[in-house]
Design a protein around this motif. Sequence first.
Motif, mmCIF file in Angstrom:
data_model
loop_
_atom_site.group_PDB
_atom_site.id
_atom_site.type_symbol
_atom_site.label_atom_id
_atom_site.label_comp_id
_atom_site.label_asym_id
_atom_site.label_seq_id
_atom_site.Cartn_x
_atom_site.Cartn_y
_atom_site.Cartn_z
ATOM 1 N N GLN A 38 0.737 -1.207 -0.011
ATOM 2 C CA GLN A 38 0.072 0.064 0.157
ATOM 3 C C GLN A 38 0.888 1.313 0.047
ATOM 4 O O GLN A 38 0.504 2.145 -0.725
ATOM 5 C CB GLN A 38 -0.948 -0.043 1.053
ATOM 6 C CG GLN A 38 -1.813 1.334 1.497
ATOM 7 C CD GLN A 38 -2.770 1.371 0.332
ATOM 8 O OE1 GLN A 38 -3.120 0.370 -0.418
ATOM 9 N NE2 GLN A 38 -3.202 2.568 0.387
ATOM 10 N N GLN A 39 2.007 1.304 0.888
ATOM 11 C CA GLN A 39 2.842 2.514 0.794
ATOM 12 C C GLN A 39 3.449 2.519 -0.438
ATOM 13 O O GLN A 39 3.717 3.749 -0.854
ATOM 14 C CB GLN A 39 4.085 2.183 1.903
ATOM 15 C CG GLN A 39 3.218 2.492 3.314
ATOM 16 C CD GLN A 39 4.437 2.234 4.396
ATOM 17 O OE1 GLN A 39 5.178 1.209 4.242
ATOM 18 N NE2 GLN A 39 4.166 2.991 5.538
ATOM 19 N N SER A 42 0.640 4.143 -3.113
ATOM 20 C CA SER A 42 0.462 5.353 -3.039
ATOM 21 C C SER A 42 1.406 6.155 -2.424
ATOM 22 O O SER A 42 1.061 7.394 -2.289
ATOM 23 C CB SER A 42 -0.874 5.344 -2.090
ATOM 24 O OG SER A 42 -0.447 4.955 -0.958
ATOM 25 N N THR A 44 2.658 6.893 0.343
ATOM 26 C CA THR A 44 2.411 6.772 1.801
ATOM 27 C C THR A 44 1.035 6.943 2.085
ATOM 28 O O THR A 44 0.225 7.068 1.325
ATOM 29 C CB THR A 44 3.065 8.309 2.443
ATOM 30 O OG1 THR A 44 3.173 7.882 3.762
ATOM 31 C CG2 THR A 44 2.616 9.385 1.980
ATOM 32 N N PHE A 45 0.630 6.910 3.558
ATOM 33 C CA PHE A 45 -0.683 6.928 3.857
ATOM 34 C C PHE A 45 -0.843 8.469 3.810
ATOM 35 O O PHE A 45 -0.125 9.327 4.132
ATOM 36 C CB PHE A 45 -0.840 6.410 5.075
ATOM 37 C CG PHE A 45 -0.909 4.629 5.032
ATOM 38 C CD1 PHE A 45 -2.135 4.124 4.477
ATOM 39 C CD2 PHE A 45 0.163 4.067 5.275
ATOM 40 C CE1 PHE A 45 -2.024 2.837 4.465
ATOM 41 C CE2 PHE A 45 0.210 2.755 5.288
ATOM 42 C CZ PHE A 45 -0.961 1.880 4.769
ATOM 43 N N ARG A 46 -2.091 9.124 3.668
ATOM 44 C CA ARG A 46 -2.379 10.315 3.722
ATOM 45 C C ARG A 46 -2.390 10.891 5.251
ATOM 46 O O ARG A 46 -2.104 12.174 5.344
ATOM 47 C CB ARG A 46 -3.721 10.482 2.925
ATOM 48 C CG ARG A 46 -3.689 10.459 1.587
ATOM 49 C CD ARG A 46 -4.966 10.458 0.967
ATOM 50 N NE ARG A 46 -4.931 10.231 -0.595
ATOM 51 C CZ ARG A 46 -5.378 10.936 -1.429
ATOM 52 N NH1 ARG A 46 -5.476 12.143 -1.311
ATOM 53 N NH2 ARG A 46 -4.979 10.519 -2.897
ATOM 54 N N SER A 47 -2.770 10.068 5.983
ATOM 55 C CA SER A 47 -2.864 10.566 7.607
ATOM 56 C C SER A 47 -2.387 9.275 8.354
ATOM 57 O O SER A 47 -2.545 8.150 8.078
ATOM 58 C CB SER A 47 -4.261 11.156 7.816
ATOM 59 O OG SER A 47 -5.149 10.032 7.662
ATOM 60 N N ASP A 48 -2.061 9.987 9.811
ATOM 61 C CA ASP A 48 -1.965 8.565 10.513
ATOM 62 C C ASP A 48 -3.240 8.045 10.809
ATOM 63 O O ASP A 48 -3.106 6.694 11.148
ATOM 64 C CB ASP A 48 -1.451 9.457 11.904
ATOM 65 C CG ASP A 48 0.056 9.861 11.746
ATOM 66 O OD1 ASP A 48 0.677 9.443 10.864
ATOM 67 O OD2 ASP A 48 0.330 10.469 12.552
ATOM 68 N N GLY A 50 -5.368 7.469 8.696
ATOM 69 C CA GLY A 50 -5.666 6.415 7.766
ATOM 70 C C GLY A 50 -4.882 5.144 7.625
ATOM 71 O O GLY A 50 -5.282 3.859 7.580
#
Length: 91
Positions: A38-39, A42, A44-48, A50
């Motif tokens: 997933q990382q 995309s 990274t993740f958009r928020s902690d 998420g």
Amino acid sequence: MLDALLKRADQVLGFLEDLSVPFTNNLAERDLRMVKVQQKISGTFRSDDGATAFCIIRSYLSTMRKQGRSMLAAIAAVFAGSPFPIAWATE
């Protein structure tokens, strides 16, 4: 290393004869793999929040799979407001 594998070929290839033997015993690595994929996809993740939600969902589904439960039934139970218990009841 090849000599060691040849000496233990029956153990190394045990999963071919006995389907109850997993191909690998590295469940922790397998559970983390989707987070890394997933990382990578995309960035990274958009928020902690998420990232935390993603990990909670993956953890729940991984536990359900290890317990032999249906993924669809597990997800449906969550949306119905009564998720399956994480731990089996012991008597």
